[in-house]
Motif scaffolding. Sequence first.
Motif, PDB file in Angstrom:
ATOM      1  N   LEU A 303      -9.419  10.356  28.089  1.00 45.64           N
ATOM      2  CA  LEU A 303     -10.244  11.438  27.550  1.00 45.64           C
ATOM      3  C   LEU A 303      -9.870  11.728  26.105  1.00 45.64           C
ATOM      4  N   GLN A 304      -8.572  11.809  25.827  1.00 44.41           N
ATOM      5  CA  GLN A 304      -8.158  12.085  24.451  1.00 44.41           C
ATOM      6  C   GLN A 304      -8.554  10.948  23.515  1.00 44.41           C
ATOM      7  N   ASN A 305      -8.443   9.702  23.992  1.00 49.08           N
ATOM      8  CA  ASN A 305      -8.905   8.568  23.179  1.00 49.08           C
ATOM      9  C   ASN A 305     -10.390   8.704  22.859  1.00 49.08           C
ATOM     10  N   PHE A 306     -11.173   9.101  23.851  1.00 44.83           N
ATOM     11  CA  PHE A 306     -12.611   9.292  23.662  1.00 44.83           C
ATOM     12  C   PHE A 306     -12.872  10.371  22.623  1.00 44.83           C
ATOM     13  N   LEU A 307     -12.218  11.516  22.770  1.00 46.35           N
ATOM     14  CA  LEU A 307     -12.442  12.635  21.849  1.00 46.35           C
ATOM     15  C   LEU A 307     -12.041  12.263  20.426  1.00 46.35           C
ATOM     16  N   GLU A 308     -10.934  11.556  20.282  1.00 46.74           N
ATOM     17  CA  GLU A 308     -10.472  11.176  18.945  1.00 46.74           C
ATOM     18  C   GLU A 308     -11.379  10.110  18.338  1.00 46.74           C
ATOM     19  N   THR A 309     -11.825   9.153  19.142  1.00 44.03           N
ATOM     20  CA  THR A 309     -12.688   8.088  18.637  1.00 44.03           C
ATOM     21  C   THR A 309     -14.011   8.645  18.120  1.00 44.03           C
ATOM     22  N   TRP A 310     -14.541   9.657  18.823  1.00 45.78           N
ATOM     23  CA  TRP A 310     -15.815  10.261  18.441  1.00 45.78           C
ATOM     24  C   TRP A 310     -15.640  11.507  17.560  1.00 45.78           C
ATOM     25  N   ASN A 311     -14.402  11.779  17.098  1.00 44.93           N
ATOM     26  CA  ASN A 311     -14.114  12.940  16.239  1.00 44.93           C
ATOM     27  C   ASN A 311     -14.544  14.255  16.882  1.00 44.93           C
ATOM     28  N   LEU A 312     -14.214  14.393  18.156  1.00 48.73           N
ATOM     29  CA  LEU A 312     -14.580  15.596  18.902  1.00 48.73           C
ATOM     30  C   LEU A 312     -13.411  16.560  19.105  1.00 48.73           C
ATOM     31  N   VAL A 313     -12.230  16.186  18.628  1.00 48.32           N
ATOM     32  CA  VAL A 313     -11.099  17.116  18.705  1.00 48.32           C
ATOM     33  C   VAL A 313     -11.259  18.144  17.594  1.00 48.32           C
ATOM     34  N   PRO A 314     -11.197  19.431  17.909  1.00 50.00           N
ATOM     35  CA  PRO A 314     -11.314  20.451  16.851  1.00 50.00           C
ATOM     36  C   PRO A 314     -10.332  20.183  15.724  1.00 50.00           C
ATOM     37  N   ASP A 315     -10.773  20.425  14.502  1.00 50.08           N
ATOM     38  CA  ASP A 315      -9.961  20.110  13.328  1.00 50.08           C
ATOM     39  C   ASP A 315      -8.582  20.754  13.371  1.00 50.08           C
ATOM     40  N   LYS A 316      -8.535  22.019  13.712  1.00 50.73           N
ATOM     41  CA  LYS A 316      -7.263  22.729  13.674  1.00 50.73           C
ATOM     42  C   LYS A 316      -7.158  23.621  14.903  1.00 50.73           C
ATOM     43  N   LEU A 317      -6.417  23.144  15.887  1.00 45.14           N
ATOM     44  CA  LEU A 317      -6.166  23.969  17.064  1.00 45.14           C
ATOM     45  C   LEU A 317      -5.013  24.904  16.748  1.00 45.14           C
ATOM     46  N   ARG A 318      -5.266  26.185  16.857  1.00 44.49           N
ATOM     47  CA  ARG A 318      -4.289  27.175  16.411  1.00 44.49           C
ATOM     48  C   ARG A 318      -3.153  27.341  17.412  1.00 44.49           C
ATOM     49  N   PRO A 319      -1.943  27.616  16.898  1.00 44.92           N
ATOM     50  CA  PRO A 319      -0.844  27.923  17.801  1.00 44.92           C
ATOM     51  C   PRO A 319      -1.068  29.275  18.460  1.00 44.92           C
ATOM     52  N   ALA A 320      -0.337  29.531  19.517  1.00 43.91           N
ATOM     53  CA  ALA A 320      -0.476  30.808  20.215  1.00 43.91           C
ATOM     54  C   ALA A 320       0.056  31.969  19.383  1.00 43.91           C
ATOM     55  N   THR A 321       1.002  31.686  18.484  1.00 44.61           N
ATOM     56  CA  THR A 321       1.589  32.741  17.654  1.00 44.61           C
ATOM     57  C   THR A 321       0.591  33.194  16.593  1.00 44.61           C
ATOM     58  N   ASP A 322       0.337  34.504  16.543  1.00 44.37           N
ATOM     59  CA  ASP A 322      -0.609  35.057  15.582  1.00 44.37           C
ATOM     60  C   ASP A 322       0.014  35.265  14.205  1.00 44.37           C
ATOM     61  N   VAL A 323       1.276  35.687  14.181  1.00 41.99           N
ATOM     62  CA  VAL A 323       1.891  36.079  12.912  1.00 41.99           C
ATOM     63  C   VAL A 323       3.406  35.960  12.994  1.00 41.99           C
ATOM     64  N   VAL A 324       4.012  35.665  11.864  1.00 42.70           N
ATOM     65  CA  VAL A 324       5.462  35.734  11.717  1.00 42.70           C
ATOM     66  C   VAL A 324       5.785  37.010  10.951  1.00 42.70           C
TER      67      VAL A 324
END
Length: 409
Positions: A303-324
Amino acid sequence: MKLSTLGYKGTRDFYPEDMRIRNYMFGTMRQVCQSFGYEEYDTPILESIDLYTAKTSEEIVNEQTYSFDDRGGRRVVMRPEMTPSVSRLVASRRQELGYPLRLFSIPNCFRYERPQRGRLREFWQLNADVFGIESIDADVEIIQLADAIMKRFGATDEMYEIRVNSRQLLKKRVNEAGIKTSANEVIRLIDMFEKLDQTAFVDKLAGHVEKPDALYGFLSSDGDSLEVKDLIMQLESRGVRGVSSPSLARGFDYYTDIVFEVFDKNPDNNRSMFGGGRYDGLVGAFGVEPVPTVGFGMGDVTLQNFLETWNLVPDKLRPATDVVVASVGDVDVSAVVQALREQGINVATDTTPRKLDKKIKSADKLGIRYIMMVGDNEVSSGTYVLRDIVDSKDITGQIDTIASILVDR
């Protein structure tokens, strides 16, 4: 002795950025399954090897399982797949459960095979199964669920193809060709139909059946099963595109009729990604009344190979931490941190004696977009500076203002 930093061959380390992708995939799978009324379950990673010798393919049992004798002398295996386990789960409470029963799980599994693109020794796999529906409605639903998951990831019909077939029809054609060995051996060979060239396949087929050319002709055709045609029509009425594939067999012996596979159509990754089908006899193998069942397994690697091959992975998946929250000088930031957490903000702290620019660089490396500077002046005034590291701009405000910005991030 110097220890290696490499993990066991065929397994992966998941750094936070890798976990964000994994959590994105698993979260999407979970949401779609639940939207179809499927409930989550789990089972132990260790099972008796008898669970697999009874119904799973010989190749997996003999060549691909991680099996060993435990301290009590029992032969156990690290699960190579989930279908036998969920069948055991249902069989153990056969009379107590309500039907139709819809279950899903995303377990990690282990197979000892040569690591390659799309195949690792440890992998995670979505398993979705519906128990208790004898009609083709269950086959339609499970394929519709698989299609809905693909669509939720942003895939279109041009990116993948759903191929369907009837194992019953396939076995009928195999018997008509005159079996020399066994039906299951012929089926497993047919499962390699697209991996071998025509001459090599027919030569191998000749060792198993009396009429290899006739069987090959059927496998190369469009098929003639009314059940498959009906299935495709019902899928189309629900917006799901399916195609008949007479050579589709699936490798497991427990499949009893309709089977399907989802193929990636990208020329750089043209392969079967995942599939499933109907297995009406597996629950009954535990000595209880059989339960008609249809299900599928979707592996995380393909599945991840498919998503990466078709550029379907969101550009920037945010970390759970909101702020330092970073201290400036020798100041106690605990009250500020607590106030933010009470408003639902995920907060990490940096109270090291490093300079502020070092703290900002560290937050950026961690993928955290915001850093909040807290010194004596901020604590006394109640007004704080929130820096947006991505946009390189500062926002000034009190705790409530800062919190509202972070909630909306």
